[in-house]
Design a protein around this motif. Structure first.
Motif, PDB file in Angstrom:
ATOM      1  N   MET A  18       0.846  -1.205   0.000  1.00  0.00           N
ATOM      2  CA  MET A  18       0.000   0.000   0.000  1.00  0.00           C
ATOM      3  C   MET A  18       0.872   1.241   0.000  1.00  0.00           C
ATOM      4  N   ALA A  19       0.482   2.218  -0.717  1.00  0.00           N
ATOM      5  CA  ALA A  19       1.232   3.462  -0.739  1.00  0.00           C
ATOM      6  C   ALA A  19       1.193   4.126   0.623  1.00  0.00           C
ATOM      7  N   ASN A  20       2.195   4.993   0.884  1.00  0.00           N
ATOM      8  CA  ASN A  20       2.302   5.622   2.190  1.00  0.00           C
ATOM      9  C   ASN A  20       1.134   6.533   2.492  1.00  0.00           C
ATOM     10  N   ASP A  21       0.465   7.037   1.449  1.00  0.00           N
ATOM     11  CA  ASP A  21      -0.624   7.973   1.701  1.00  0.00           C
ATOM     12  C   ASP A  21      -1.958   7.280   1.894  1.00  0.00           C
ATOM     13  N   GLY A  22      -1.983   5.970   2.006  1.00  0.00           N
ATOM     14  CA  GLY A  22      -3.200   5.242   2.324  1.00  0.00           C
ATOM     15  C   GLY A  22      -3.974   4.794   1.099  1.00  0.00           C
ATOM     16  N   LEU A  23      -5.136   4.189   1.370  1.00  0.00           N
ATOM     17  CA  LEU A  23      -5.984   3.623   0.322  1.00  0.00           C
ATOM     18  C   LEU A  23      -7.219   4.481   0.115  1.00  0.00           C
ATOM     19  N   SER A  24      -7.647   4.573  -1.114  1.00  0.00           N
ATOM     20  CA  SER A  24      -8.924   5.220  -1.404  1.00  0.00           C
ATOM     21  C   SER A  24     -10.059   4.308  -0.939  1.00  0.00           C
ATOM     22  N   ALA A  25     -11.269   4.840  -0.902  1.00  0.00           N
ATOM     23  CA  ALA A  25     -12.420   4.030  -0.494  1.00  0.00           C
ATOM     24  C   ALA A  25     -12.606   2.842  -1.422  1.00  0.00           C
ATOM     25  N   GLY A  26     -12.456   3.066  -2.730  1.00  0.00           N
ATOM     26  CA  GLY A  26     -12.612   1.967  -3.681  1.00  0.00           C
ATOM     27  C   GLY A  26     -11.564   0.896  -3.488  1.00  0.00           C
ATOM     28  N   ALA A  27     -10.307   1.294  -3.271  1.00  0.00           N
ATOM     29  CA  ALA A  27      -9.236   0.319  -3.063  1.00  0.00           C
ATOM     30  C   ALA A  27      -9.433  -0.434  -1.759  1.00  0.00           C
ATOM     31  N   ALA A  28      -9.863   0.268  -0.712  1.00  0.00           N
ATOM     32  CA  ALA A  28     -10.111  -0.391   0.572  1.00  0.00           C
ATOM     33  C   ALA A  28     -11.240  -1.408   0.448  1.00  0.00           C
ATOM     34  N   ALA A  29     -12.287  -1.030  -0.288  1.00  0.00           N
ATOM     35  CA  ALA A  29     -13.419  -1.945  -0.470  1.00  0.00           C
ATOM     36  C   ALA A  29     -12.982  -3.188  -1.215  1.00  0.00           C
ATOM     37  N   ARG A  30     -12.166  -3.012  -2.258  1.00  0.00           N
ATOM     38  CA  ARG A  30     -11.688  -4.183  -2.999  1.00  0.00           C
ATOM     39  C   ARG A  30     -10.801  -5.052  -2.128  1.00  0.00           C
ATOM     40  N   ARG A  31      -9.976  -4.439  -1.296  1.00  0.00           N
ATOM     41  CA  ARG A  31      -9.099  -5.210  -0.419  1.00  0.00           C
ATOM     42  C   ARG A  31      -9.912  -6.064   0.554  1.00  0.00           C
ATOM     43  N   LEU A  32     -10.995  -5.514   1.066  1.00  0.00           N
ATOM     44  CA  LEU A  32     -11.821  -6.228   2.034  1.00  0.00           C
ATOM     45  C   LEU A  32     -12.852  -7.138   1.375  1.00  0.00           C
ATOM     46  N   GLY A  33     -13.155  -6.895   0.102  1.00  0.00           N
ATOM     47  CA  GLY A  33     -14.181  -7.673  -0.567  1.00  0.00           C
ATOM     48  C   GLY A  33     -15.587  -7.235  -0.205  1.00  0.00           C
ATOM     49  N   VAL A  34     -15.777  -5.944   0.066  1.00  0.00           N
ATOM     50  CA  VAL A  34     -17.098  -5.408   0.390  1.00  0.00           C
ATOM     51  C   VAL A  34     -17.420  -4.279  -0.577  1.00  0.00           C
ATOM     52  N   ALA A  35     -18.657  -3.824  -0.531  1.00  0.00           N
ATOM     53  CA  ALA A  35     -19.070  -2.713  -1.382  1.00  0.00           C
ATOM     54  C   ALA A  35     -18.611  -1.390  -0.782  1.00  0.00           C
ATOM     55  N   VAL A  36     -18.384  -0.415  -1.649  1.00  0.00           N
ATOM     56  CA  VAL A  36     -18.016   0.913  -1.164  1.00  0.00           C
ATOM     57  C   VAL A  36     -19.118   1.475  -0.275  1.00  0.00           C
ATOM     58  N   THR A  37     -20.374   1.182  -0.619  1.00  0.00           N
ATOM     59  CA  THR A  37     -21.486   1.675   0.215  1.00  0.00           C
ATOM     60  C   THR A  37     -21.416   1.108   1.619  1.00  0.00           C
ATOM     61  N   THR A  38     -20.894  -0.101   1.763  1.00  0.00           N
ATOM     62  CA  THR A  38     -20.735  -0.674   3.101  1.00  0.00           C
ATOM     63  C   THR A  38     -19.728   0.135   3.908  1.00  0.00           C
ATOM     64  N   LEU A  39     -18.621   0.507   3.287  1.00  0.00           N
ATOM     65  CA  LEU A  39     -17.626   1.332   3.978  1.00  0.00           C
ATOM     66  C   LEU A  39     -18.219   2.680   4.374  1.00  0.00           C
ATOM     67  N   ARG A  40     -19.016   3.242   3.487  1.00  0.00           N
ATOM     68  CA  ARG A  40     -19.637   4.525   3.827  1.00  0.00           C
ATOM     69  C   ARG A  40     -20.569   4.393   5.023  1.00  0.00           C
ATOM     70  N   THR A  41     -21.329   3.277   5.042  1.00  0.00           N
ATOM     71  CA  THR A  41     -22.227   3.055   6.170  1.00  0.00           C
ATOM     72  C   THR A  41     -21.444   2.897   7.458  1.00  0.00           C
ATOM     73  N   TRP A  42     -20.369   2.119   7.431  1.00  0.00           N
ATOM     74  CA  TRP A  42     -19.543   1.932   8.634  1.00  0.00           C
ATOM     75  C   TRP A  42     -18.929   3.252   9.091  1.00  0.00           C
ATOM     76  N   HIS A  43     -18.625   4.111   8.123  1.00  0.00           N
ATOM     77  CA  HIS A  43     -18.066   5.412   8.460  1.00  0.00           C
ATOM     78  C   HIS A  43     -19.131   6.308   9.104  1.00  0.00           C
ATOM     79  N   GLN A  44     -20.292   6.409   8.451  1.00  0.00           N
ATOM     80  CA  GLN A  44     -21.314   7.339   8.906  1.00  0.00           C
ATOM     81  C   GLN A  44     -21.978   6.893  10.211  1.00  0.00           C
ATOM     82  N   ARG A  45     -22.208   5.593  10.349  1.00  0.00           N
ATOM     83  CA  ARG A  45     -22.935   5.103  11.527  1.00  0.00           C
ATOM     84  C   ARG A  45     -22.032   4.770  12.712  1.00  0.00           C
ATOM     85  N   TYR A  46     -20.824   4.289  12.412  1.00  0.00           N
ATOM     86  CA  TYR A  46     -20.013   3.728  13.489  1.00  0.00           C
ATOM     87  C   TYR A  46     -18.639   4.378  13.627  1.00  0.00           C
TER      88      TYR A  46
END
Length: 344
Positions: free
Chosen positions: A1-29
């Motif tokens: 991973m680059a030093n500046d971190g992962l974008s939401a799309g890259a993080a979602a692909r790494r975890l195997g989840v939808a980007v909307t799931t990451l947004r929900t985890w961000h907004q709710r939790y």
């Protein structure tokens, strides 16, 4: 991973989840990206990704999202990017360390519905009646076991490694009987109900059934020098065998070997198998009324040396029309007890 971190799309692909799931985890939790530079989108750091991995694993095992997020936020931070290497999809996830109050793999309660093994599904339906309404989730009810909820989530994601991990853990920590009645059956019933309402999710049922078959087959079998005295078979044209696979695994767990012939066993093939092996007990499974032909049982009873126990299992049999010598089986616990006693 680059030093500046992962974008939401890259993080979602790494975890195997939808980007909307990451947004929900961000907004709710509050499990969002923490690295931010003016004029740029926020990025997920190594520490952020570790917390998301904890969140993902706990929710897959049945922990509520709010509790999983609280536990993820308490997870220690890491400094090595090696923690984010892409995992082997064939390997089961590492077990999380949940709060002591979460009964992920505790014993089945005293009111465990053992009878659901053979008699919960009504005639004509493999999984049960459909509730009103539709939906994209598997409804399990407010008292559902946490492991069953986790299995349902993994099933809807078509996450076979997570399903196997949950199923293997349930059998290891609880035994086949409790794993079947409290974890496997509720999810199978729930998927069937979703299908009845939506005519969708066949792929979910197929992958879950396959995962259950694979895990039940890994239960250690008794030594090969012990001759099996139990013969398990589905009736002619009956294609459902998961309950028989659960019985075979539960018997093996208790040191009782069996022969499982599988689905759609023609009457002549069954008679040949009985003549060749001389079993003490024969269990015939019928899921649907169209396959519950009593003549198949009568043929066994008419043999010159019939089995000590001829048992009818499944909701497809006309219980009131069973010949008196036939033993109806009403639950996995009862089947396990009767078959074990007949083989002793």
């Amino acid at each position: 991973m680059a030093n500046d971190g992962l974008s939401a799309g890259a993080a979602a692909r790494r975890l195997g989840v939808a980007v909307t799931t990451l947004r929900t985890w961000h907004q709710r939790y509050g499990l969002g990206p923490s690295r931010h530079e003016p004029g740029h989108h926020r990025r997920y750091t190594v520490e952020d990704m570790v917390r998301l991995q904890v969140m993902q694993r706990l929710t897959a095992q049945g922990v509520s999202p709010a509790e999983a997020a609280a536990w993820a936020r308490r997870s220690p931070s890491v400094t090595s990017p090696d923690a984010l290497t892409t995992p082997d999809p064939a390997a089961p996830p590492d077990p999380p360390v949940p709060p002591d109050s979460l009964p992920l793999f505790g014993d089945a309660p005293a009111d465990s519905p053992a009878g659901s093994y053979f008699d919960d599904a009504p005639p004509g339906s493999y999984f049960g009646d459909a509730p009103a309404g539709g939906g994209q989730t598997i409804a399990l009810g407010p008292r559902a076991d946490p492991a069953a909820r986790g299995l349902a989530r993994a099933a809807m994601r078509l996450d076979a490694p997570a399903m196997r991990y949950i199923l293997e853990s349930a059998i290891t920590h609880r035994g086949v009987l409790a794993a079947w009645t409290k974890v496997m059956m509720p999810v199978l019933i729930g998927i069937g109900e979703r299908y009845e309402v939506t005519e969708r999710f066949v792929e979910v049922e197929h992958l879950l059934s396959r995962s259950i078959t694979e895990v039940l087959s890994t239960v250690p079998r008794p030594p090969r020098d012990i001759t099996p005295r139990a013969l398990l078979a589905a009736t002619d044209e009956e294609q459902h065998t998961l309950p028989l696979e659960a019985l075979a695994a539960a018997l093996a767990e208790n040191g009782v070997p069996s022969r499982l012939l599988g689905a759609r066993v023609p009457p002549r093939a069954l008679m040949d198998a009985v003549a060749r092996t001389g079993p003490a007990v024969v269990v015939l499974w019928s899921q649907l009324p169209s396959t519950g032909d009593v003549a198949q049982l009568e043929r066994l009873l008419d043999l010159p040396h019939p089995p000590v126990v001829v048992a009818a299992a499944g909701p497809g049999w006309p219980v009131g029309a069973l010949p008196p010598p036939v033993t109806p089986l009403n639950g996995l616990a009862e089947a396990l007890r009767i078959v074990s006693a007949a083989c002793a």
